[in-house]
Write a protein that holds these residues in place. Structure first.
Motif, short mmCIF file in Angstrom:
data_model
loop_
_atom_site.label_atom_id
_atom_site.label_comp_id
_atom_site.label_asym_id
_atom_site.label_seq_id
_atom_site.Cartn_x
_atom_site.Cartn_y
_atom_site.Cartn_z
N ILE A 109 0.81 -1.22 0.00
CA ILE A 109 0.00 0.00 0.00
C ILE A 109 0.85 1.27 0.00
N PRO A 110 1.89 1.38 0.84
CA PRO A 110 2.70 2.61 0.81
C PRO A 110 3.30 2.89 -0.58
N LEU A 111 3.80 1.86 -1.24
CA LEU A 111 4.37 2.03 -2.58
C LEU A 111 3.31 2.53 -3.55
N PHE A 112 2.14 1.93 -3.50
CA PHE A 112 1.07 2.35 -4.39
C PHE A 112 0.63 3.78 -4.08
N ARG A 113 0.51 4.11 -2.81
CA ARG A 113 0.11 5.46 -2.40
C ARG A 113 1.09 6.51 -2.93
N GLU A 114 2.38 6.22 -2.78
CA GLU A 114 3.41 7.17 -3.21
C GLU A 114 3.33 7.47 -4.71
N ASN A 115 2.78 6.52 -5.45
CA ASN A 115 2.76 6.65 -6.91
C ASN A 115 1.36 6.89 -7.47
N GLY A 116 0.43 7.30 -6.59
CA GLY A 116 -0.90 7.67 -7.04
C GLY A 116 -1.72 6.54 -7.62
N VAL A 117 -1.46 5.30 -7.16
CA VAL A 117 -2.16 4.13 -7.66
C VAL A 117 -3.37 3.82 -6.78
N LYS A 118 -4.52 3.60 -7.39
CA LYS A 118 -5.71 3.16 -6.68
C LYS A 118 -5.68 1.65 -6.55
N VAL A 119 -6.03 1.15 -5.37
CA VAL A 119 -5.96 -0.29 -5.10
C VAL A 119 -7.35 -0.85 -4.87
N ILE A 120 -7.70 -1.85 -5.68
CA ILE A 120 -8.94 -2.61 -5.50
C ILE A 120 -8.55 -4.00 -5.05
N HIS A 121 -9.00 -4.40 -3.87
CA HIS A 121 -8.65 -5.74 -3.39
C HIS A 121 -9.83 -6.67 -3.56
N LYS A 122 -9.58 -7.81 -4.19
CA LYS A 122 -10.64 -8.80 -4.39
C LYS A 122 -10.68 -9.74 -3.20
N CYS A 123 -11.87 -9.95 -2.64
CA CYS A 123 -12.00 -10.80 -1.46
C CYS A 123 -13.32 -11.57 -1.52
N THR A 124 -13.40 -12.63 -0.73
CA THR A 124 -14.57 -13.52 -0.78
C THR A 124 -15.40 -13.49 0.49
N SER A 125 -15.10 -12.57 1.38
CA SER A 125 -15.86 -12.50 2.62
C SER A 125 -15.93 -11.07 3.13
N VAL A 126 -16.89 -10.80 3.97
CA VAL A 126 -17.05 -9.46 4.54
C VAL A 126 -15.86 -9.14 5.44
N ARG A 127 -15.42 -10.10 6.22
CA ARG A 127 -14.31 -9.83 7.15
C ARG A 127 -13.04 -9.45 6.39
N HIS A 128 -12.80 -10.08 5.26
CA HIS A 128 -11.62 -9.72 4.47
C HIS A 128 -11.79 -8.37 3.78
N ALA A 129 -13.02 -8.04 3.41
CA ALA A 129 -13.29 -6.72 2.81
C ALA A 129 -13.03 -5.62 3.83
N LEU A 130 -13.47 -5.85 5.06
CA LEU A 130 -13.24 -4.85 6.12
C LEU A 130 -11.75 -4.70 6.43
N LYS A 131 -11.02 -5.80 6.36
CA LYS A 131 -9.58 -5.73 6.57
C LYS A 131 -8.91 -4.94 5.46
N ALA A 132 -9.36 -5.15 4.22
CA ALA A 132 -8.81 -4.40 3.09
C ALA A 132 -9.07 -2.91 3.27
N GLU A 133 -10.25 -2.56 3.73
CA GLU A 133 -10.56 -1.16 3.99
C GLU A 133 -9.64 -0.61 5.07
#
Length: 324
Positions: free
Chosen positions: A108-132
């Motif tokens: 995430i820090p590398l992507f942030r520094e370079n203006g990259v938007k990150v979409i994380h694919k997940c199969t559960s609500v708990r993993h989606a909340l962790k990604a957030e």
């Protein structure tokens, strides 16, 4: 049609082509982007980070629209230079990365520094909340209907999407089982702000797979997928052919499954060379979602997206009229 996803990604339509091993190449990604969606190159389809950089340049020659890169981070016997692949995407000027598999927090820090938007694919609500929580800009929530790895919770999108929407603050993309505009409209009603499609994009003119594979999807119905690797707690949904049936039979034997018994059947190179390239749909394992039951033709990406948007708009207007 504007949502937080279209605004974030800079695309006309809230439709994303998911990352697919061996399929997410420049031909398909550029066609999806040119049609108004977001095309995705699959990083690990390329044998090296340098090859990924060259594929990005090749895709850029085919489209002047935004496109992204998928980086699936998984434990492997042979170490994969994930950081180098990520850097190749950045060096190529890519501004959207779809991550999957392990938690992407270290990148995430590398992507942030370079203006990259990150979409994380997940199969559960708990993993989606962790990604957030770790700083992802959006999540792609994958229901049990999906091709590839649906997780181990077996929750379909009709429940998974509204539960996730009720708990997330970042935008959510619906993934798994989607192939037409009516489902796009339904996903929006359930709280998503876009859809992600993999299997449906395989059955398009631009997808770099053999015509036999595309036709097999047209000929199939919604029952012609099966789940393998359940005994290994690494469930995958694949097209139901003789090889997949043999894998399921081996896993059903009493006692623990020995992956060594499965490996010759499920080898990725076998699926790529014999199925996707040579067109022998019985030649190996290939992923497909239950959406194959809704695939009745092989359009261009432009035709598919235009049709989906027309369907979505028409059904949303029709349902709105019910309110009087």
């Amino acid at each position: 049609m504007k949502t937080r996803i279209t605004e974030m990604l800079g695309v006309e339509y809230p439709i994303v082509q998911g990352g697919m091993m061996w399929v997410g190449r420049a031909e398909l990604a550029s066609a999806v982007s040119n049609a108004g969606g977001l095309g995705i190159l699959t990083a690990l389809t390329q044998p090296s980070p340098e090859d990924l950089y060259q594929e990005i340049q090749r895709c850029r020659e085919m489209t002047d629209k935004p496109f992204g890169v998928n980086l699936t981070i998984l434990p492997t016997i042979k170490p994969v230079p994930y950081a180098e692949y990520a850097q190749a995407a950045i060096d190529g000027g890519v501004k959207v990365i779809e991550t999957a598999g392990r938690n992407p927090e270290e990148f995430i820090p590398l992507f942030r520094e370079n203006g990259v938007k990150v979409i994380h694919k997940c199969t559960s609500v708990r993993h989606a909340l962790k990604a957030e929580a770790v700083g992802c800009d959006a999540v792609s929530v994958d229901g049990f209907e999906c091709a590839g790895h649906p997780g181990e919770d077996d929750v379909t999108n009709l429940v998974l999407l509204p539960v996730a929407a009720s708990k997330l603050s970042i935008p959510m993309i619906a993934s798994g089982g989607i192939g037409n505009g009516y489902q796009l409209a339904a996903a929006l009603m359930l709280g998503a702000e876009g859809v992600n499609m993999g299997t449906r994009f395989v059955a398009t003119k631009e997808a770099p797979v053999h015509q036999n594979v595309k036709q097999a999807m047209v000929d199939a119905d919604e029952r012609q997928t099966t789940l393998i690797f359940r005994s290994l707690r690494n469930t995958a949904r694949v097209f139901l052919n003789s090889i997949a049936s043999e894998v399921v039979s081996i896993e059903a034997r009493p006692g623990d499954t020995d992956f060594a018994d499965l490996q010759p059947l499920v080898a990725g190179v076998r699926g790529r060379e014999q199925v996707l390239e040579a067109g022998d749909v019985e030649g190996g394992i290939w992923t497909a979602g239950q959406v194959i039951g809704l695939i009745n033709d092989i359009p261009s990406c432009a035709e598919l997206l235009a049709r989906m948007m027309e369907e979505a708009r028409s059904v949303i207007r029709a349902r709105a009229a019910l309110l009087g």
